[in-house]
Design a protein around this motif. Sequence first.
Motif, mmCIF file in Angstrom:
data_model
loop_
_atom_site.group_PDB
_atom_site.id
_atom_site.type_symbol
_atom_site.label_atom_id
_atom_site.label_comp_id
_atom_site.label_asym_id
_atom_site.label_seq_id
_atom_site.Cartn_x
_atom_site.Cartn_y
_atom_site.Cartn_z
ATOM 1 N N MET A 1 24.906 38.633 45.376
ATOM 2 C CA MET A 1 25.719 39.283 46.385
ATOM 3 C C MET A 1 26.068 40.258 46.347
ATOM 4 N N TYR A 2 26.153 41.469 47.476
ATOM 5 C CA TYR A 2 26.343 42.781 47.437
ATOM 6 C C TYR A 2 27.729 43.174 47.981
ATOM 7 N N ILE A 3 28.255 43.920 47.498
ATOM 8 C CA ILE A 3 29.816 44.343 47.994
ATOM 9 C C ILE A 3 29.779 45.752 48.359
ATOM 10 N N LYS A 4 30.459 46.366 49.387
ATOM 11 C CA LYS A 4 30.342 47.504 49.674
ATOM 12 C C LYS A 4 31.459 48.412 48.693
ATOM 13 N N GLU A 43 29.203 40.609 55.932
ATOM 14 C CA GLU A 43 29.321 39.103 55.846
ATOM 15 C C GLU A 43 29.149 38.175 54.529
ATOM 16 N N LEU A 44 29.041 39.108 53.300
ATOM 17 C CA LEU A 44 28.733 38.623 52.246
ATOM 18 C C LEU A 44 27.682 37.780 51.976
ATOM 19 N N LYS A 45 26.601 37.964 52.540
ATOM 20 C CA LYS A 45 25.342 37.343 52.781
ATOM 21 C C LYS A 45 24.426 37.864 51.501
ATOM 22 N N GLU A 46 23.825 36.597 50.814
ATOM 23 C CA GLU A 46 22.672 36.855 49.832
ATOM 24 C C GLU A 46 21.629 37.260 50.281
ATOM 25 N N PHE A 47 20.778 37.888 49.373
ATOM 26 C CA PHE A 47 19.478 38.692 49.444
ATOM 27 C C PHE A 47 18.709 37.767 50.624
#
Length: 85
Positions: A1-4, A43-47
């Motif tokens: 998950m990626y976070i800004k 939207e906290l989507k995975e790759f």
Amino acid sequence: MYIKNKNLVEKDFEDKKLVLNLQDEQVYELKDVEIDIWNGIDELKEFNEISNVICNKYRVDKELVNKDLNEFLNQLMVNELIIKE
């Protein structure tokens, strides 16, 4: 998950999204697919979820999307706009 990065200011401008990194005062301009990816991060989507959205929306080959998506996410991390959790 990626976070800004929390030290960002975002502004929609015409068909672009401008992102200001308050730490280094750099402005980044996102367009088209980049905005879709950025919104996927919101939207906290995975790759794989982001990849599927791009493939379905633009009807593009999954392998190509994965390659380009990986490069773009890495660029965002280098510029400290996102972190990977």
